[in-house]
Every structure is written in C-alpha cells, then in structure tokens.
Design an enzyme around this catalytic site. Structure first.
Site, PDB file in Angstrom:
ATOM      1  N   LYS A 223       0.821  -1.219   0.000  1.00 17.80           N
ATOM      2  CA  LYS A 223       0.000   0.000   0.000  1.00 17.80           C
ATOM      3  C   LYS A 223       0.852   1.265   0.000  1.00 17.80           C
ATOM      4  O   LYS A 223       2.009   1.262   0.413  1.00 17.80           O
ATOM      5  CB  LYS A 223      -0.978  -0.024   1.178  1.00 17.80           C
ATOM      6  CG  LYS A 223      -2.150  -0.976   0.860  1.00 17.80           C
ATOM      7  CD  LYS A 223      -3.339  -0.812   1.764  1.00 17.80           C
ATOM      8  CE  LYS A 223      -4.465  -1.722   1.242  1.00 17.80           C
ATOM      9  NZ  LYS A 223      -5.607  -1.812   2.135  1.00 17.80           N
ATOM     10  N   ARG A 258      -3.853 -10.111   4.536  1.00 18.24           N
ATOM     11  CA  ARG A 258      -4.194 -10.113   3.102  1.00 18.24           C
ATOM     12  C   ARG A 258      -3.014  -9.562   2.303  1.00 18.24           C
ATOM     13  O   ARG A 258      -2.640  -8.412   2.489  1.00 18.24           O
ATOM     14  CB  ARG A 258      -5.441  -9.247   2.900  1.00 18.24           C
ATOM     15  CG  ARG A 258      -5.932  -9.155   1.470  1.00 18.24           C
ATOM     16  CD  ARG A 258      -7.158  -8.250   1.395  1.00 18.24           C
ATOM     17  NE  ARG A 258      -7.649  -8.124   0.042  1.00 18.24           N
ATOM     18  CZ  ARG A 258      -7.169  -7.275  -0.862  1.00 18.24           C
ATOM     19  NH1 ARG A 258      -6.185  -6.449  -0.534  1.00 18.24           N
ATOM     20  NH2 ARG A 258      -7.673  -7.240  -2.073  1.00 18.24           N
TER      21      ARG A 258
END
Ligand code: 7PJ
Length: 279
Positions: A223, A258
């Site tokens: 991210k 995840r």
C-alpha cells in the site's frame, strides 16, 4: 481456540493465516492486468496455494483511489468464472466485492467468505448474505474510493471512530441473524486515511480489538502508506515493507493477513510462529 465459520470450512485462527490476493482487474494498482484472463488467474491461484495461502481473495473491481467504475456485469464476468473454476481447489474462497448482486451470484457458486470494503452497506447486502454460512469481513472506509484520499478527517480519534463504525456494522449483522462466529473486522488501511491515521491505527491494533472483540484481518500489502514511509514509488518494490507490516500486525493481534506476496509472508510468519512458541 478461536474458530471462524467460513462456508464449507471451519477455520482455526490459533495461528495467523495468509489470504492471497487474486485481482482479476485490468487496473489494480500493483498487479492490474496481470491475471485478468481466467486461465492466467487459475495459474496464479495455484501459485498462491503452493506458497501457503489458506484463503484466496478474488476481486473484479479495483478500489484503489481514483479507480474507474466497473459495471456490475463486467465485475461478474471477471470473478464468477474464476470462482467456479476454483471451487474444487480445497482453499477457502473469498470474493472481494461491494455489490449485493455479485455477492448473491458468488454465494450461489459456493464462495466461503465475503470480503466487503463497504461492510455490507450496499442495499440488500445484509439480507442476501444472512441465510448463508459464508464468513464476512467488515472493513472500515471513509468516503468512496474515487474521492476518499482527498481530505480524510476524523473528529475524535481515528481508532475510536473506526471501532464505533465497525461495532455498528457488527450490530447490523447481528440484527439480521448473522452470528458473530462468521464475522471478521478490518480497519481498512488506506481507505480514507492519511499516513498519520494509518500509523496510529497500526500502532493501536490491540485497542481496536478491545473495542470490537472479533478476529482481525489486516491488508497492508504494497500500500502507498508503505511507499511513503520507505520513499518507494513502485508498488511491486515494497516487499520488505509489506512483510514488516504483516509481522507487526500479527504481533499485535491480526489473525488473517491479506497479501500479494504469499511466499515471503508465509516464511516470515513461520519464523514468527516458531519464536512465539518459545516466548
Ligand atoms: C483491502 C481489501 C483491505 C480488505 C483492498 C489493495 C486495495 N479488503 N481490498 N482489506 N484492500 N478486507 O489491495 O491495496 O485492506 S483493495
């Protein structure tokens, strides 16, 4: 021992589990377009399972900031053939969707987990999911993916605000008869949050699970907050950062991580697990 009721599976959460990301989108931020044909998606699924993923998360709509909208039909055409083809693979199958119609179709195929970045806020989603046995990941986000990173703002404290929202969504689930044993919570890193918000959430994971005592799923893989910290603009070059973030998360209570890079994450968690048993 904590157990998650997850469709055809009962998942033990006594050790942290890895959820492998399988984006069947032409525009996801770090792997868009790579696995958008069904046979490519299946090959990638096989690789993720070989590398030790316990769950496969299949998504057909990119929710990155500024993503282009995808029609419901397009999303279905992307994810349903892959879900069908993976039915017999033995792994827990998750669908990453915000749309009730897609959930319904995926549940009809036999998906085990609904991973919804809108926490079942779409019209009819709660009632659609309730009669099934699939697990549900309720994620927090502020705003919508196209605009959410413009000016994220929390009145009180980001951790308490996120906890309040997740508790409200847990209550909404329970009010339609969804048992707590089917629920996961996720603070939604990067979804309407500044770097400071994300870091405070990450630093305070135990406070979040104290406020909402349900198993925690965390998604930090590649991210942009990791890019900001490491000054690394290229998403696929953020492996070390992603593994570090995964280890921090499990140390502070996350049960499911995840990730895109399953092999490296599974290795890191094995080391963490081995040491933990002697702590
Ligand atoms: C998340 C997700 C996350 C859950 C995405 C990306 C953007 N689902 N779907 N949690 N992120 N539960 O992979 O960077 O953080 S899409």
């Amino acid at each position: 021992m904590q157990i998650l009721n997850c469709g055809r599976h009962q998942l033990s959460l006594s050790h942290p589990l890895v959820m492998g990301i399988l984006n069947v989108t032409p525009d996801s931020f770090s792997d868009g377009g790579v696995y958008c044909k069904p046979d490519q998606a299946l090959q990638q699924a096989e690789r993720l399972l070989q590398a030790g993923a316990a769950i496969l998360d299949i998504g057909g709509e990119s929710t990155r900031p500024n993503a282009a909208p995808v029609s419901i039909q397009e999303e279905m055409d992307r994810v349903l053939p892959v879900l069908e083809a993976l039915q017999g693979c033995g792994a827990v199958l998750s669908v990453d969707t915000r749309r009730t119609v897609v959930m319904q179709a995926a549940l009809a195929i036999g998906v085990d987990l609904i991973n919804d970045v809108s926490a079942l806020e779409d019209e009819g989603a709660l009632a659609t999911v309730a009669p099934h046995s699939a697990a549900i990941c309720l994620m927090h986000k502020q705003g919508n993916p196209d605009t959410m990173q413009r000016a994220p703002h929390y009145d009180r404290d980001v951790v308490l605000d996120v906890a309040d929202y997740l508790q409200q969504r847990v209550n909404a689930c329970e009010s339609v008869g969804i048992a707590r044993e089917r629920l996961l919570i996720d603070p939604g890193f990067g979804f309407g949050k500044t770097l400071a918000h994300n870091l405070r959430l990450l630093a305070q994971l135990p406070l979040l699970t104290e406020c909402v005592p349900l198993p925690l799923l965390v998604g930090l893989s590649r991210k942009s907050m990791l890019g900001q910290i490491c000054d690394e603009p290229v998403a696929t070059e953020r492996l070390g950062a992603s593994v570090a973030a995964a280890l921090w998360s499990v140390q502070y209570g996350a049960k499911i991580i995840r990730v895109h890079d399953v092999k490296a994450t599974v290795q890191a968690l094995k080391v963490w697990q081995a040491v933990t048993e002697y702590a």
